[in-house]
Design an enzyme around this catalytic site. Structure first.
Site, PDB file in Angstrom:
ATOM      1  N   GLY A  69      29.305  56.630  35.324  1.00 42.64           N
ATOM      2  CA  GLY A  69      29.637  55.225  35.534  1.00 42.64           C
ATOM      3  C   GLY A  69      31.130  54.954  35.490  1.00 42.64           C
ATOM      4  CB  THR A  70      33.804  56.245  33.272  1.00 43.22           C
ATOM      5  OG1 THR A  70      33.444  55.577  32.057  1.00 43.22           O
ATOM      6  CG2 THR A  70      35.313  56.406  33.320  1.00 43.22           C
ATOM      7  CD  GLN A 177      24.591  48.422  29.336  1.00 43.48           C
ATOM      8  OE1 GLN A 177      23.382  48.379  29.139  1.00 43.48           O
ATOM      9  NE2 GLN A 177      25.376  49.306  28.725  1.00 43.48           N
ATOM     10  CB  SER A 198      22.308  58.909  35.669  1.00 46.21           C
ATOM     11  OG  SER A 198      23.285  59.601  34.899  1.00 46.21           O
ATOM     12  CG  HIS A 199      24.366  57.614  30.328  1.00 46.71           C
ATOM     13  ND1 HIS A 199      25.312  57.374  31.274  1.00 46.71           N
ATOM     14  CD2 HIS A 199      24.858  57.120  29.177  1.00 46.71           C
ATOM     15  CE1 HIS A 199      26.346  56.764  30.723  1.00 46.71           C
ATOM     16  NE2 HIS A 199      26.092  56.593  29.447  1.00 46.71           N
ATOM     17  CB  THR A 235      30.345  71.117  43.354  1.00 46.41           C
ATOM     18  OG1 THR A 235      31.301  72.122  43.724  1.00 46.41           O
ATOM     19  CG2 THR A 235      28.955  71.598  43.707  1.00 46.41           C
ATOM     20  CB  CYS A 324      33.185  53.313  25.903  1.00 43.44           C
ATOM     21  SG  CYS A 324      31.989  54.117  26.950  1.00 43.44           S
TER      22      CYS A 324
END
Lengths: 379, 379
Positions: A69-70, A177, A198-199, A235, A324
């Site tokens: 996300g960052t 979120q 994703s997390h 990659t 964070c």
């Protein structure tokens, strides 16, 4: 352990983990390789891109994967900014954005863009009026998160988008979120760029998404980037991306049931607080528009850090804000934006839950919160 | 399928995959969270950092994880460059570096650094003499890869480091292709910064490493980055990092056996080519210092692309160069550096193998190569 920190990271669902293993064993080839092993990995990638384009009502060839996300926020904002015409190099961002958005802004400031900060109203909302007051003739891009990770406050993105469209100003929204919880799509939100991670949706960590609207101009952060249609070098992580999409597919059919589930847990938490008259203030749903799965509160008379550590000692994991910034001192931007004093902000706790959370988790938390109130009373 | 493209991506070993699953199920919390779930994830992370510091003969608190090799190269170079004194803002990079190094260089050029290109000798080697000829009084940083991903040519990093140390010039080396195959450590190579990537050493894709020497000054690419000791922002991927270290631990004891294994496969390939007098030129070990697991060759009279596709039709996966440039036209920097013409370069094929490769893989390849020669002969 009662885990109530879903906003920091969710557990990984079985479907995502199983697909990750299958892809790691059978599709480990580099998706850019031109042999069949590479083409097959690329086929998986194409499927994932198309699937996300369906969810986001976007275009598959404008869905770009990143490492999280960052990175998604940084790449989205800088790629849009670099393509802005010279007379449109003013960027507006809300005060509550994730630190990754701040990183993008400091990089753009260095490169000669002008950046200004959009303050919300007393309920933490970026209203159309607030936005309008800060628009300039040279504003080219606005970035406002869909919901805040610390307070859960939801922004009226669709309304902001409508206003910005009139002046041809681009809108980026960080939907990390909200994706999988609220309706997140280009059509619904009207945003030109949407980022995901994703997390936060029951997939392993390590995948971010930038989805761009059909006519949005962009320039790569790194010129001549070799992957993701030139959007990002490095990659492409097919097994993780596959796992992310598997998690999306797993949660998609039960989104409204999940929403009801989190809402009922939230109601139980509020009922417990009220019934025992615990000294806890929270964002009342009547005044604030918040995500049901993020419950921000102030334990009056105690430091949030102390409440969090006491919960932890009793096996309940909660947070005092964004992971964070967990090691940073001082009030977070999200709390500052609400006009809180340092003293008030220090009392802040964040309880966040989701699909895997249970009544027992909430009750265990209520037990500890009540115990704290008793101690406080005895002192 | 006979997979002979290990330089693009290796299969994932069981140990890495099993640990990934275990960590994803039991340690999904954000390692920055201050509750026990976060602390436990952070404990795993600390172990991984220490283990890598042992392998790299570095310092655990100077081992920084990124989302992959590309990001590791970019972050390493820019973080070192930003801390260079004003009178040392000239950077030298070899002509054959990975595209990620080029990305870092274009960003630094934009920021006022001067960058120049270090050409190797006719054997693709960056010699001390070549280096010396291009050093300037204001050179602050040199970046030379340990071995090239397309040709396998190994650079004399330790010698270059020795020379650079005399003038207090920093050396970064991209050891993505060599870690786990050659000796890669700060002590052995003398490099101030070393970068690695997980998917070249039997771990899942998605982890990169930057290891910095003890006294090397650095500035974060994004000021006030919240993770990795300020080196990089973004949630740290504990399950993937754990899997990476599990793969390292799995391959570590058998490194010399693996080296022998790849060397014997390479010998078998060369013997097959020679025995059948196939029209294939390759980097002779007597002239070139190459990694045993990367076999670069020129199929005389045929385009590499054609050879690759024919191999693919017969179930053998090989490459024509770096997967990161697979869709690009024109000679790659690694081949250009050898002074090849476009015509010669177009004949290039790369065969790469490792722990899981077998005699049968090599023999299947030799069969296709021989078949091609027969066809060529018949025409």
């Amino acid at each position: 352990m009662n885990y109530l920190d879903y906003a920091a990271s969710t557990p990984v669902c079985t479907q995502a983990l199983e697909l990750f293993c299958e892809l790691s064993v059978n599709h480990y080839a580099n998706a850019s390789s031109l042999h069949d092993a590479g083409s097959e990995a690329n086929g998986v990638l194409r499927y994932c891109r198309e699937q996300l384009a369906v969810y986001l009502e976007g275009c598959a060839d404008r869905v770009f994967f990143t490492g999280g996300g960052t990175e998604a926020n940084i790449f989205a904002i800088i790629s849009l900014a670099k393509a802005l015409p010279a007379q449109r190099r003013h960027i507006l961002v809300s005060q509550m954005e994730h630190s990754s958005v701040q990183h993008a802004m400091s990089m753009l400031s260095e490169q000669g863009f002008s950046v200004s900060i959009l303050q919300p109203n007393q309920y933490g909302m970026v209203t159309t009026e607030r936005l309008e007051a800060q628009l300039r003739p040279n504003t080219g891009l606005v970035s406002v998160q869909h919901a805040n990770s610390e307070t859960g406050i939801i922004q009226p993105i669709a309304m902001l988008a409508k206003r910005l469209r009139k002046d041809g100003i681009l809108l980026h929204t960080d939907a990390v979120q909200t994706f999988g919880k609220l309706e997140v799509s280009h059509a619904v939100l009207g945003a030109d760029a949407i980022t995901l991670a994703s997390h936060k949706v029951y997939a392993p960590k390590g995948v971010g998404v930038v989805s761009l609207g059909p006519n949005v101009a962009w320039q790569p952060l790194y010129p001549s980037s070799s992957h993701e249609g030139g959007f990002r070098p490095g990659t492409v992580n097919v097994p993780l991306i596959g796992a992310f999409v598997a998690a999306c597919e797993a949660i998609w059919p039960s989104r409204s049931a999940d929403r009801e589930h989190t809402r009922s847990l939230r109601d139980r938490l509020i009922a417990g607080i009220e019934k025992q008259s615990l000294p806890i203030r929270y964002f009342s749903p009547s005044a604030y528009d918040v995500l049901p799965g993020i419950f921000g509160a102030f334990y009056q008379g105690l430091e949030g850090q102390y409440v969090m550590l006491t919960c932890n000692r009793h096996g309940v994991c909660i947070a005092t804000g964004s992971a964070c910034r967990a090691t940073e001192q001082g009030l977070s931007p999200a709390l500052k934006a609400l006009g809180l004093s340092h003293h008030q902000g220090a009392q802040y706790i964040r309880i966040s839950f989701g699909r895997g959370s249970t009544i027992a988790d909430i009750d265990a938390l209520l037990d500890v919160l009540a115990r704290l109130a008793q101690h406080q009373h005895q002192r």
